[in-house]
Design an enzyme around this catalytic site. Structure first.
Site, PDB file in Angstrom:
ATOM      1  N   GLU A 135      -1.557 -10.102  -6.006  1.00  0.00           N
ATOM      2  CA  GLU A 135      -1.517 -10.847  -7.271  1.00  0.00           C
ATOM      3  C   GLU A 135      -0.608 -10.149  -8.277  1.00  0.00           C
ATOM      4  O   GLU A 135       0.219 -10.770  -8.953  1.00  0.00           O
ATOM      5  CB  GLU A 135      -2.922 -10.960  -7.874  1.00  0.00           C
ATOM      6  CG  GLU A 135      -3.924 -11.713  -7.036  1.00  0.00           C
ATOM      7  CD  GLU A 135      -4.693 -10.800  -6.072  1.00  0.00           C
ATOM      8  OE1 GLU A 135      -4.090  -9.877  -5.500  1.00  0.00           O
ATOM      9  OE2 GLU A 135      -5.899 -11.031  -5.898  1.00  0.00           O
ATOM     10  N   CYS A 156      -6.688  -6.923 -11.074  1.00  0.00           N
ATOM     11  CA  CYS A 156      -5.823  -8.111 -11.096  1.00  0.00           C
ATOM     12  C   CYS A 156      -6.330  -9.142 -12.097  1.00  0.00           C
ATOM     13  O   CYS A 156      -5.542  -9.827 -12.749  1.00  0.00           O
ATOM     14  CB  CYS A 156      -5.702  -8.721  -9.704  1.00  0.00           C
ATOM     15  SG  CYS A 156      -4.733  -7.680  -8.601  1.00  0.00           S
ATOM     16  N   GLU A 196       0.828  -1.206   0.000  1.00  0.00           N
ATOM     17  CA  GLU A 196       0.000   0.000   0.000  1.00  0.00           C
ATOM     18  C   GLU A 196       0.864   1.257   0.000  1.00  0.00           C
ATOM     19  O   GLU A 196       2.073   1.196   0.230  1.00  0.00           O
ATOM     20  CB  GLU A 196      -0.940  -0.027   1.215  1.00  0.00           C
ATOM     21  CG  GLU A 196      -1.913  -1.193   1.124  1.00  0.00           C
ATOM     22  CD  GLU A 196      -2.953  -1.219   2.234  1.00  0.00           C
ATOM     23  OE1 GLU A 196      -2.807  -0.479   3.225  1.00  0.00           O
ATOM     24  OE2 GLU A 196      -3.903  -2.012   2.101  1.00  0.00           O
TER      25      GLU A 196
END
Ligand code: THU
Length: 142
Positions: free
Chosen positions: A61, A96, A50
């Site tokens: 992912e 993703c 983050e």
């Protein structure tokens, strides 16, 4: 029949949960782990990373995919995804899914729970009617 063994599947599930501990998630406090199996049997791990500028957050992912591609791997058999949510399996976000279909529509996505149970769906099941690399090769008007 998937192109990997039961042992490899169990290992992917376990590894995806182990790598959660590497997550940098001070804002969401929602650690996610991923373990990506390539066609030659290599495994690349990833966690969410983050950022204080929230839009720059990278999911687990995509971390795993970018690590694999940057080391020369582009053919993926399966990816296991893990979170701490107990009740339901964790499913990859839309971004993703799109990044996964860039590298093939038949990759198994192993969506797990902390008790090591899982549900498997392919990338094309998770992102039907998708836009992908072959669309750029199609005949176009004008
Ligand atoms: N996250 C992932 O890493 N993968 C997913 O598939 C869903 C969400 C992360 C992004 C963010 O750091 C946190 O989970 C909460 O959204």
């Amino acid at each position: 029949m998937p192109g990997y063994s039961e042992e490899q599947l169990q290992q992917l599930v376990k590894t995806s949960h182990e790598v959660k501990k590497m997550a940098h998630c001070p804002y969401s406090k929602f650690p996610v782990g991923a373990a990506l199996l390539t066609d030659d049997g290599s495994v690349f791990t990833g966690c969410n990373v983050e950022n204080a500028s929230s839009g720059l957050t990278i999911c687990a992912e995509r971390t795993a995919i970018v690590k694999a591609v940057s080391e020369g791997h582009r053919r993926f058999k399966a990816i296991a995804v893990a979170s701490d949510v107990k009740e339901i399996v964790i499913a990859p976000c839309g971004a993703c899914r799109q990044v996964l279909v860039e590298f093939g529509v038949d990759c198994d996505v192993i969506m797990t729970k902390p008790d090591m149970t899982y549900k498997i769906m392919t990338t094309k099941e998770l992102l039907p009617c998708c836009f992908g690399p072959t669309d750029l090769q199609r005949e176009r008007a004008a």
